[in-house]
Design a protein around this motif. Structure first.
Motif, mmCIF file in Angstrom:
data_model
loop_
_atom_site.group_PDB
_atom_site.id
_atom_site.type_symbol
_atom_site.label_atom_id
_atom_site.label_comp_id
_atom_site.label_asym_id
_atom_site.label_seq_id
_atom_site.Cartn_x
_atom_site.Cartn_y
_atom_site.Cartn_z
ATOM 1 N N ALA A 18 0.826 -1.273 -0.090
ATOM 2 C CA ALA A 18 -0.069 0.055 -0.009
ATOM 3 C C ALA A 18 0.776 1.305 -0.061
ATOM 4 N N VAL A 19 2.097 1.380 0.307
ATOM 5 C CA VAL A 19 3.092 2.407 0.448
ATOM 6 C C VAL A 19 3.126 2.935 -0.813
ATOM 7 N N SER A 20 3.057 2.037 -1.992
ATOM 8 C CA SER A 20 3.373 2.496 -3.187
ATOM 9 C C SER A 20 2.033 3.004 -4.043
ATOM 10 N N ARG A 59 -2.986 6.067 -5.679
ATOM 11 C CA ARG A 59 -4.616 6.219 -5.587
ATOM 12 C C ARG A 59 -5.441 5.341 -4.420
ATOM 13 N N MET A 60 -6.247 5.929 -3.735
ATOM 14 C CA MET A 60 -6.776 5.016 -2.712
ATOM 15 C C MET A 60 -7.568 3.887 -3.064
ATOM 16 N N GLU A 61 -8.254 4.176 -4.478
ATOM 17 C CA GLU A 61 -8.844 2.944 -5.219
ATOM 18 C C GLU A 61 -7.943 1.713 -5.343
ATOM 19 N N GLN A 62 -6.620 1.817 -5.330
ATOM 20 C CA GLN A 62 -5.742 0.816 -5.702
ATOM 21 C C GLN A 62 -5.656 0.033 -4.214
ATOM 22 N N PHE A 115 -3.571 -12.039 -4.020
ATOM 23 C CA PHE A 115 -3.376 -10.702 -4.614
ATOM 24 C C PHE A 115 -3.508 -10.677 -6.293
ATOM 25 N N GLN A 116 -4.121 -11.931 -6.559
ATOM 26 C CA GLN A 116 -4.382 -11.812 -8.097
ATOM 27 C C GLN A 116 -5.807 -11.477 -8.503
ATOM 28 N N LEU A 135 -15.111 -9.945 -11.604
ATOM 29 C CA LEU A 135 -15.519 -9.101 -10.098
ATOM 30 C C LEU A 135 -14.579 -8.136 -9.723
ATOM 31 N N GLU A 136 -13.465 -7.915 -10.509
ATOM 32 C CA GLU A 136 -12.581 -6.842 -10.255
ATOM 33 C C GLU A 136 -13.292 -5.268 -10.035
ATOM 34 N N LEU A 137 -12.855 -4.738 -8.881
ATOM 35 C CA LEU A 137 -13.386 -3.440 -8.692
ATOM 36 C C LEU A 137 -12.844 -2.437 -9.638
ATOM 37 N N ASN A 138 -13.580 -1.644 -10.364
ATOM 38 C CA ASN A 138 -13.163 -0.775 -11.301
ATOM 39 C C ASN A 138 -13.691 0.701 -10.967
ATOM 40 N N PHE A 139 -12.981 1.705 -10.978
ATOM 41 C CA PHE A 139 -13.149 3.083 -10.700
ATOM 42 C C PHE A 139 -12.963 3.906 -11.969
ATOM 43 N N PRO A 140 -13.705 4.980 -11.901
ATOM 44 C CA PRO A 140 -13.550 5.566 -13.152
ATOM 45 C C PRO A 140 -12.178 6.686 -12.759
ATOM 46 N N ASP A 141 -11.405 6.994 -13.653
ATOM 47 C CA ASP A 141 -10.088 7.863 -13.479
ATOM 48 C C ASP A 141 -10.621 9.240 -13.194
#
Length: 181
Positions: free
Chosen positions: A109-111, A114-117, A169-170, A175-181
């Motif tokens: 998380a340090v790297s 964006r919070m969404e990551q 971590f795969q 089902l992946e969460l996707n967020f608009p840029d």
């Protein structure tokens, strides 16, 4: 984490007593600038108590700076500090897989830019955990049978391989969460 700890860690800027929360909206409604907000909040805040985390940094930093969960556990166990040994005792009861996944999650998380990551990674971890043995076993031992004696798989830190950790971590496809840029 209490209010003082949250301020110390940078998660919060001020502490407002719950008794003053009713005043907050009315006090902020006329604010037009950041300076107005800061002045208004300053009138409602209480100085926080001393942060327990700040006081504990002298043992937290050297113990948790280790590169592996095994090394962290060894440092906690051999520490002369009561709180460090209590942390060791609590972590000794946890799923070895969860401990290793948690350490990697925190270090990754340090790297993040964006919070969404972080949300995406946490979601992947949650899905993998639910599909694994230890999640169900933890529920069984805590809620169903209440024997407080989970049988983790694997049950030793040394048996948790990088492949086991990597599964958490795969990407999860559709089902992946996707967020608009």
């Amino acid at each position: 984490m209490n209010a003082a700890d949250a301020i110390y860690c940078g998660f919060a800027d001020v502490q407002i007593a719950s008794a003053k929360l009713a005043e907050l909206r009315g006090a902020l409604i006329d604010c037009r600038t950041a300076a107005d907000v800061k002045r208004t909040l300053a009138g409602l805040t209480n100085p926080p108590a001393t942060s327990r985390l700040e006081a504990a940094r002298s043992w937290i930093d050297p113990c948790y700076a280790a590169d592996s969960v095994e090394d962290i556990m060894q440092k906690l166990q051999s520490s002369g500090v009561t709180e460090a040994r209590a942390a060791f005792a609590a972590m000794s009861k946890a799923s070895p897989t969860s401990l290793k996944v948690t350490l990697r999650n925190i270090r990754d998380a340090v790297s993040f830019k964006r919070m969404e990551q972080s949300f995406q990674q946490d979601f992947r971890i949650a899905l993998a955990a639910i599909a694994g043995h230890d999640f169900v076993e933890g529920i069984r031992a805590t809620i169903v049978d209440k024997d407080r004696n989970p049988k983790w798989q694997p049950d030793q830190l040394e048996e948790v391989t990088s492949q086991i950790v990597d599964r958490h971590f795969q990407p999860v496809g559709e089902l992946e969460l996707n967020f608009p840029d």
